[in-house]
Enzyme design. Sequence first.
Site, PDB file in Angstrom:
ATOM      1  N   GLN A 180      -5.146  -1.437   9.479  1.00 34.41           N
ATOM      2  CA  GLN A 180      -5.000  -2.760   8.873  1.00 34.41           C
ATOM      3  C   GLN A 180      -5.597  -3.827   9.795  1.00 34.41           C
ATOM      4  O   GLN A 180      -5.271  -3.896  10.978  1.00 34.41           O
ATOM      5  CB  GLN A 180      -3.501  -3.045   8.623  1.00 34.41           C
ATOM      6  CG  GLN A 180      -3.217  -4.347   7.912  1.00 34.41           C
ATOM      7  CD  GLN A 180      -3.752  -4.378   6.481  1.00 34.41           C
ATOM      8  OE1 GLN A 180      -3.573  -3.436   5.713  1.00 34.41           O
ATOM      9  NE2 GLN A 180      -4.424  -5.464   6.122  1.00 34.41           N
ATOM     10  N   LYS A 218       0.841  -1.205   0.000  1.00 34.34           N
ATOM     11  CA  LYS A 218       0.000   0.000   0.000  1.00 34.34           C
ATOM     12  C   LYS A 218       0.873   1.251   0.000  1.00 34.34           C
ATOM     13  O   LYS A 218       0.644   2.184  -0.771  1.00 34.34           O
ATOM     14  CB  LYS A 218      -0.938  -0.009   1.221  1.00 34.34           C
ATOM     15  CG  LYS A 218      -2.087  -1.002   1.047  1.00 34.34           C
ATOM     16  CD  LYS A 218      -2.875  -1.223   2.325  1.00 34.34           C
ATOM     17  CE  LYS A 218      -3.912  -2.322   2.079  1.00 34.34           C
ATOM     18  NZ  LYS A 218      -4.650  -2.748   3.268  1.00 34.34           N
ATOM     19  N   ASP A 264     -11.220   2.898   3.871  1.00 38.92           N
ATOM     20  CA  ASP A 264     -11.645   1.532   3.561  1.00 38.92           C
ATOM     21  C   ASP A 264     -13.152   1.410   3.351  1.00 38.92           C
ATOM     22  O   ASP A 264     -13.628   0.379   2.871  1.00 38.92           O
ATOM     23  CB  ASP A 264     -11.242   0.595   4.719  1.00 38.92           C
ATOM     24  CG  ASP A 264      -9.950  -0.149   4.428  1.00 38.92           C
ATOM     25  OD1 ASP A 264      -9.645  -0.367   3.235  1.00 38.92           O
ATOM     26  OD2 ASP A 264      -9.251  -0.520   5.384  1.00 38.92           O
TER      27      ASP A 264
END
Length: 288
Positions: free
Chosen positions: A98, A54, A121
């Site tokens: 995460q 990422k 997200d």
Amino acid sequence: MTARLIDGKAFAATVRGRLAERVKTFVAKRGFAPGLAVVLVGDDPASQVYVRNKVAQCAEVGVRSLEHRLPATTSEGELLALVAALNADPAVHGILVQLPLPKGIDETKVLAAIAPEKDADGFHVVNAGLLATGGACTVPCTPLGCMMLIEDVLGDVSGAEAVVVGRSNIVGKPMAQLLLRANCTVTIAHSRTRDLPGVCRRADILVAAVGRPEMIRGDWVKPGACVIDVGINRVPRNDGSGKTRLVGDVAFDEAKVVAGAITPVPGGVGPMTIACLLTNTLSLAERS
Ligand code: NDP
């Protein structure tokens, strides 16, 4: 018949190329780069790899990544305090925590603490609710990437029969919402579904998000269907080397001779997820 192979890797590279141009325009107009805060707690090896990828791809498109690596001993309170600080930081436009988080930290609580307008997200309940009710929102990256691939292959999917196998909050449910929004007739299948092969066989668009290696067999696929395999499963190689390989939730070799189009694993859905994360970050920065 051999299915068209949907090359997610190439498509994601195109998306990143377009994104880099949009980021340049953004920077020229606003005088700063979009910022994505990536929070990694603990030392889960798969998460380390995801975060590394990422961060590298942020750099490629000109998004500024701000990494926060915390030890596995971090308390829920400490993590919530960091999220609050990132919510208040004007240089941060997107926040990604995460998953999975170490035991003892309530994931739901942490995700709920992220400001919905910085939720890169798209996992916050406000964004999930907006997606379900047709509002402008941040869409979870993996289903967004799947939808882009589906529309690239099929164009208008209005009226198509879509079956999503899996009902998680991060893949299955938002995937179903996106297909519904695109006017598909949507069925969500799960572990209690009766006659799963029969349900799958109805699908013009079949999305597998289960986490069971090669569960969906070739004879579950309707001839000509578009098959999107979200699953990432590590299984032993058959060559006695003791090494492993990645397979999806679909038995690829069987399905590719029946389907009209199919994503491989790896190289299908996976690369699209990060490209969509970067797209979400830029959109959040543009709205900030
Ligand atoms: P979850 O484990 O959260 O959900 C799995 C879903 O599959 C559940 O809804 C479950 O049903 C259903 N399921 C399990 N067994 C069966 C069965 N035998 N028949 C029918 N349905 C079944 O997984 P995720 O949604 O998080 O992920 C799914 C897969 O996608 C995983 O392999 C994951 O690694 C991969 N993934 C890939 C990403 C990418 O970037 N390509 C990103 C995210 C995930 P029930 O609800 O009834 O238990």
